[in-house]
Design a protein around this motif. Sequence first.
Motif, PDB file in Angstrom:
ATOM      1  N   GLY A  65     126.597  50.471 108.336  1.00  0.00           N
ATOM      2  CA  GLY A  65     125.290  51.012 107.987  1.00  0.00           C
ATOM      3  C   GLY A  65     125.091  51.257 106.509  1.00  0.00           C
ATOM      4  N   PHE A  66     126.043  50.844 105.678  1.00  0.00           N
ATOM      5  CA  PHE A  66     125.941  51.128 104.241  1.00  0.00           C
ATOM      6  C   PHE A  66     124.685  50.511 103.630  1.00  0.00           C
ATOM      7  CE2 PHE A  66     126.727  50.157  99.768  1.00  0.00           C
ATOM      8  CZ  PHE A  66     127.170  51.378  99.287  1.00  0.00           C
ATOM      9  N   GLU A  67     124.403  49.254 103.965  1.00  0.00           N
ATOM     10  CA  GLU A  67     123.276  48.549 103.350  1.00  0.00           C
ATOM     11  C   GLU A  67     121.950  49.260 103.592  1.00  0.00           C
ATOM     12  OE1 GLU A  67     121.436  44.020 103.090  1.00  0.00           O
ATOM     13  OE2 GLU A  67     122.938  44.525 104.613  1.00  0.00           O
ATOM     14  N   GLU A  68     121.804  49.912 104.722  1.00  0.00           N
ATOM     15  CA  GLU A  68     120.558  50.613 105.035  1.00  0.00           C
ATOM     16  C   GLU A  68     120.298  51.769 104.074  1.00  0.00           C
ATOM     17  OE1 GLU A  68     121.009  51.861 109.027  1.00  0.00           O
ATOM     18  OE2 GLU A  68     121.276  49.828 109.833  1.00  0.00           O
ATOM     19  N   LYS A  69     121.327  52.273 103.440  1.00  0.00           N
ATOM     20  CA  LYS A  69     121.188  53.414 102.534  1.00  0.00           C
ATOM     21  C   LYS A  69     120.945  52.988 101.089  1.00  0.00           C
ATOM     22  CE  LYS A  69     124.466  56.135 105.333  1.00  0.00           C
ATOM     23  NZ  LYS A  69     124.744  55.078 106.324  1.00  0.00           N
ATOM     24  N   VAL A  70     121.133  51.709 100.774  1.00  0.00           N
ATOM     25  CA  VAL A  70     121.041  51.220  99.404  1.00  0.00           C
ATOM     26  C   VAL A  70     119.580  51.081  98.975  1.00  0.00           C
ATOM     27  CG1 VAL A  70     121.551  49.294  97.851  1.00  0.00           C
ATOM     28  CG2 VAL A  70     123.250  50.024  99.542  1.00  0.00           C
ATOM     29  N   ILE A  71     119.243  51.689  97.824  1.00  0.00           N
ATOM     30  CA  ILE A  71     117.877  51.576  97.293  1.00  0.00           C
ATOM     31  C   ILE A  71     117.847  50.831  95.955  1.00  0.00           C
ATOM     32  CG2 ILE A  71     116.989  53.610  98.480  1.00  0.00           C
ATOM     33  CD1 ILE A  71     117.390  55.204  95.907  1.00  0.00           C
ATOM     34  N   GLU A  72     119.006  50.598  95.380  1.00  0.00           N
ATOM     35  CA  GLU A  72     119.077  49.813  94.141  1.00  0.00           C
ATOM     36  C   GLU A  72     120.459  49.188  94.045  1.00  0.00           C
ATOM     37  OE1 GLU A  72     118.599  50.231  89.256  1.00  0.00           O
ATOM     38  OE2 GLU A  72     118.293  51.983  90.550  1.00  0.00           O
ATOM     39  N   ALA A  73     120.501  47.929  93.584  1.00  0.00           N
ATOM     40  CA  ALA A  73     121.772  47.235  93.400  1.00  0.00           C
ATOM     41  C   ALA A  73     121.615  46.220  92.269  1.00  0.00           C
ATOM     42  CB  ALA A  73     122.206  46.529  94.682  1.00  0.00           C
ATOM     43  N   LYS A  74     122.626  46.152  91.425  1.00  0.00           N
ATOM     44  CA  LYS A  74     122.541  45.259  90.273  1.00  0.00           C
ATOM     45  C   LYS A  74     123.932  44.729  89.925  1.00  0.00           C
ATOM     46  CE  LYS A  74     121.171  45.190  85.374  1.00  0.00           C
ATOM     47  NZ  LYS A  74     120.660  46.015  84.247  1.00  0.00           N
ATOM     48  N   VAL A  75     124.006  43.431  89.618  1.00  0.00           N
ATOM     49  CA  VAL A  75     125.267  42.755  89.298  1.00  0.00           C
ATOM     50  C   VAL A  75     125.395  42.569  87.793  1.00  0.00           C
ATOM     51  CG1 VAL A  75     126.508  40.553  89.501  1.00  0.00           C
ATOM     52  CG2 VAL A  75     125.383  41.542  91.501  1.00  0.00           C
ATOM     53  N   GLU A  76     126.624  42.640  87.298  1.00  0.00           N
ATOM     54  CA  GLU A  76     126.897  42.285  85.907  1.00  0.00           C
ATOM     55  C   GLU A  76     128.175  41.448  85.862  1.00  0.00           C
ATOM     56  OE1 GLU A  76     126.823  44.155  81.420  1.00  0.00           O
ATOM     57  OE2 GLU A  76     126.388  45.410  83.163  1.00  0.00           O
ATOM     58  N   LYS A  77     128.164  40.415  85.008  1.00  0.00           N
ATOM     59  CA  LYS A  77     129.299  39.505  84.899  1.00  0.00           C
ATOM     60  C   LYS A  77     129.927  39.608  83.504  1.00  0.00           C
ATOM     61  CE  LYS A  77     127.037  36.147  87.971  1.00  0.00           C
ATOM     62  NZ  LYS A  77     126.475  34.772  88.076  1.00  0.00           N
ATOM     63  N   PHE A  78     131.262  39.601  83.469  1.00  0.00           N
ATOM     64  CA  PHE A  78     132.007  39.655  82.219  1.00  0.00           C
ATOM     65  C   PHE A  78     133.007  38.486  82.202  1.00  0.00           C
ATOM     66  CE2 PHE A  78     130.681  43.929  83.220  1.00  0.00           C
ATOM     67  CZ  PHE A  78     130.243  44.452  82.013  1.00  0.00           C
ATOM     68  N   PRO A  79     132.624  37.318  81.694  1.00  0.00           N
ATOM     69  CA  PRO A  79     133.547  36.182  81.674  1.00  0.00           C
ATOM     70  C   PRO A  79     134.842  36.483  80.911  1.00  0.00           C
ATOM     71  CG  PRO A  79     131.301  35.452  81.254  1.00  0.00           C
ATOM     72  CD  PRO A  79     131.273  36.945  81.217  1.00  0.00           C
ATOM     73  N   LEU A  80     134.738  37.233  79.805  1.00  0.00           N
ATOM     74  CA  LEU A  80     135.923  37.709  79.095  1.00  0.00           C
ATOM     75  C   LEU A  80     136.128  39.165  79.487  1.00  0.00           C
ATOM     76  CD1 LEU A  80     135.464  36.175  75.522  1.00  0.00           C
ATOM     77  CD2 LEU A  80     136.993  35.408  77.326  1.00  0.00           C
ATOM     78  N   GLY A  81     136.647  39.363  80.690  1.00  0.00           N
ATOM     79  CA  GLY A  81     136.767  40.731  81.203  1.00  0.00           C
ATOM     80  C   GLY A  81     137.759  41.554  80.419  1.00  0.00           C
ATOM     81  N   SER A  82     139.030  41.229  80.507  1.00  0.00           N
ATOM     82  CA  SER A  82     140.082  41.919  79.757  1.00  0.00           C
ATOM     83  C   SER A  82     141.194  40.929  79.474  1.00  0.00           C
ATOM     84  CB  SER A  82     140.651  43.098  80.564  1.00  0.00           C
ATOM     85  OG  SER A  82     139.681  44.081  80.794  1.00  0.00           O
ATOM     86  N   ALA A  83     141.940  41.204  78.400  1.00  0.00           N
ATOM     87  CA  ALA A  83     143.125  40.404  78.108  1.00  0.00           C
ATOM     88  C   ALA A  83     144.275  40.930  78.954  1.00  0.00           C
ATOM     89  CB  ALA A  83     143.475  40.499  76.631  1.00  0.00           C
ATOM     90  N   TYR A  84     144.987  40.026  79.623  1.00  0.00           N
ATOM     91  CA  TYR A  84     146.123  40.467  80.425  1.00  0.00           C
ATOM     92  C   TYR A  84     147.432  40.012  79.775  1.00  0.00           C
ATOM     93  CZ  TYR A  84     145.992  35.703  82.434  1.00  0.00           C
ATOM     94  OH  TYR A  84     145.985  34.345  82.610  1.00  0.00           O
ATOM     95  N   VAL A  85     148.496  40.729  80.103  1.00  0.00           N
ATOM     96  CA  VAL A  85     149.817  40.446  79.546  1.00  0.00           C
ATOM     97  C   VAL A  85     150.526  39.440  80.436  1.00  0.00           C
ATOM     98  CG1 VAL A  85     152.057  41.423  78.919  1.00  0.00           C
ATOM     99  CG2 VAL A  85     149.952  42.728  78.499  1.00  0.00           C
ATOM    100  N   TYR A  86     150.899  38.326  79.881  1.00  0.00           N
ATOM    101  CA  TYR A  86     151.559  37.247  80.618  1.00  0.00           C
ATOM    102  C   TYR A  86     153.017  37.140  80.139  1.00  0.00           C
ATOM    103  CZ  TYR A  86     150.382  34.999  76.214  1.00  0.00           C
ATOM    104  OH  TYR A  86     150.252  34.711  74.874  1.00  0.00           O
TER     105      TYR A  86
END
Length: 447
Positions: free
Chosen positions: A376-397
């Motif tokens: 039932g979560f979706e029934e409670k949602v009144i706003e939703a927005k996506v954001e994309k970060f192609p360069l999210g974070s540098a990881y240690v390899y």
Amino acid sequence: MRDVVVVGAGLAGLSAAWKLQEYDIEVIEYADRTGGRIHSEKRGDYWLNWGGHVYAGEGSATDNLFKSVGVSAEPVPGTLSAMSLNGKLLLNGRVEFYPFRVPMSWKSRISLLFAGAKVRLAVMKYGKAAEHRKGETYFEYQQRILEFMNDKTFSEFTGDLPEDADAIFRPTVSRSTGNPEEISAGAGIGYFHMIWNKKEGLSRNIIGGPSVLTEKISGALGERLKLSAKVERVVQYDNYVSVTYIKDGERRTIEAEYVIMATPAPITKLIVENFEKDLSQALGEIKYGPHVSAAFLTDETDEQVWDDVYAFATPKRSFDIFIHSSNIVHSKSSERKQGSTFMTFSPAARGRHLLDKTDEEILEMYLKDLNEILPGFEEKVIEAKVEKFPLGSAYVYPGRAGIQACLTENKGRIFLAGDYLGTLYTETAVQTGFKASDEIEQLLERK
């Protein structure tokens, strides 16, 4: 001629600019807002959030920045280790017993217990290795941390795991934006240490949302901050540095005594024209993983199962973790306030899979999973927005420690700042911003 030009107004660039604000500075940012991967928006008593959500505690560089700017931060309340797996939602209890409470094969349970014990032992060793030593500089400390188990991947460290056992480890490790097959064993162990160590890890929320911090610094900078400005080239000369950028269709070149490059490594490599070959090569070896996130605002009026939970690990879903952003507000309320806010976080392979999808497609996937976890979560949602970060974070390899010295040695009139220079994410961003500004201030005062 300016004293300093700061290229990039993410957390590292803003931290440096804040400490240098008494000088003649200019801050140039490509986006139309500051903060980079720190981004939140107020919604009444709550806030929607898409990026960094927890910050370092007392005594850290981040804490010093908070106090200096006048930002309030408090320890994250509620459960940090809830989990949803194979149709079972676990909200409390000891993590060690989760394998016996979730439907899975005995093979997975036994593998998980052995791998879990191995990780816990390694976390203890990491904790000792991560202790600060008297007289040690910040970069010397970071070099030691980078060298910890930097010869193999996390997957090689744990060995092959059955699907369910692997699924439980993966959401935690991949929050670094690298998959277990990509990040070093030490980086994976360090991430578990950071989560379990509330005293020294990332464990605090900024009251009002993370962008409260970046917006306050931006306001103090005023007209010295140039947004929607694309830097084309940075050139270092013997006595100054020139910075060429385009804003409002006009190409401008300014000169400064010093420049702080607070942009992601590949962007820094692209626009600084005359770095030494080894430094340019080292910048090119930094590896980034993407992340995709969505923020949700709900309007429920009654108590919910999430009210006392801050973080849900969500193996086998389209997102690795589900954050209850309004938890700190609910924890302070004597009566249950209407609504809540949340963030889903899809890093590494999951994020990469979503980058080419539309926002509508991503939200459809997220809400499908959320409805299965929380009916039932979706029934409670009144706003939703996506954001994309192609360069999210540098990881240690594996092997990342080998280029650290090159990245942190003196660059003449150009200084580097950013989370890719260490292992502590937002704390590294602040630390390196402070370090660059401190060194430049000493040079300006000496002159």
